[in-house]
Design a protein around this motif. Structure first.
Motif, short mmCIF file in Angstrom:
data_model
loop_
_atom_site.label_atom_id
_atom_site.label_comp_id
_atom_site.label_asym_id
_atom_site.label_seq_id
_atom_site.Cartn_x
_atom_site.Cartn_y
_atom_site.Cartn_z
N ALA A 71 0.87 -1.18 0.00
CA ALA A 71 0.00 0.00 0.00
C ALA A 71 0.91 1.23 0.00
CB ALA A 71 -0.91 0.01 1.22
N VAL A 72 0.61 2.17 -0.88
CA VAL A 72 1.37 3.42 -0.94
C VAL A 72 0.38 4.58 -0.89
CG1 VAL A 72 3.29 2.46 -2.26
CG2 VAL A 72 1.41 3.56 -3.47
N ARG A 73 0.89 5.72 -0.48
CA ARG A 73 0.14 6.96 -0.60
C ARG A 73 0.97 7.86 -1.50
NH1 ARG A 73 0.85 11.22 3.08
NH2 ARG A 73 2.84 11.13 4.17
N PHE A 74 0.31 8.81 -2.13
CA PHE A 74 1.02 9.65 -3.08
C PHE A 74 0.35 11.01 -3.19
CE2 PHE A 74 -2.15 7.30 -5.48
CZ PHE A 74 -2.76 8.29 -6.23
N ALA A 75 1.10 11.94 -3.74
CA ALA A 75 0.56 13.24 -4.12
C ALA A 75 1.32 13.68 -5.36
CB ALA A 75 0.71 14.26 -3.00
N TYR A 76 0.58 14.26 -6.31
CA TYR A 76 1.25 14.79 -7.49
C TYR A 76 0.66 16.15 -7.82
CZ TYR A 76 -2.62 12.64 -10.28
OH TYR A 76 -3.83 12.26 -10.80
#
Length: 141
Positions: free
Chosen positions: A72-77
């Motif tokens: 599981a990863v979290r991200f922001a772009y």
């Protein structure tokens, strides 16, 4: 798991749909927002559309948890549209891998936040995020 998350970030920051697709099985299954995809060909077509619309795309991923063949990863772009409106898109992904280490399932939930250009945090040249650039936790995301 952290290395896989960084490799995925690097690939996506290349904005090269064919290169990105090689990390997925031929029959990979995706849910991206409300769109459902099946197979590498659909992934390439999706990414071409995405990066035609999401300009100056820069992404940071961070490992959230892992066990066995799942991560599981979290991200922001950050990106802007063709009218110059800036956004920061936040999300979570659940990944499942096959026995060869290719991703066979990707489930992504994403929310877009309109931001002012002056509120941007990602200023590195397009491409790979520099190693000394803060990650999500350091940026307070």
């Amino acid at each position: 798991a952290a290395q896989k998350a960084r490799m995925a970030e690097d690939a996506w920051n290349s904005r090269d749909p064919e290169k990105v697709s090689l990390a997925y099985t031929q029959d990979s299954v995706w849910r991206n927002r409300s769109e459902f995809l099946h197979g590498r060909e659909a992934i390439v077509a999706f990414l071409k559309r995405k990066w035609t619309r999401e300009l100056d795309y820069r992404l940071i991923k961070e490992l959230w948890a892992f066990e066995g063949d799942r991560i599981a990863v979290r991200f922001a772009y950050e990106w802007h549209d063709d009218a110059g409106n800036w956004f920061r898109s936040y999300g979570n992904e659940n990944w499942e891998f096959d026995e060869n280490g290719l991703m066979k399932r990707r489930l992504a939930s994403i929310n877009d936040l309109p931001i002012k250009e002056t509120d941007r945090k990602y200023h590195w040249p397009l491409g790979r995020r520099p190693d000394d650039h803060p990650g999500l936790s350091e940026l307070g995301f």
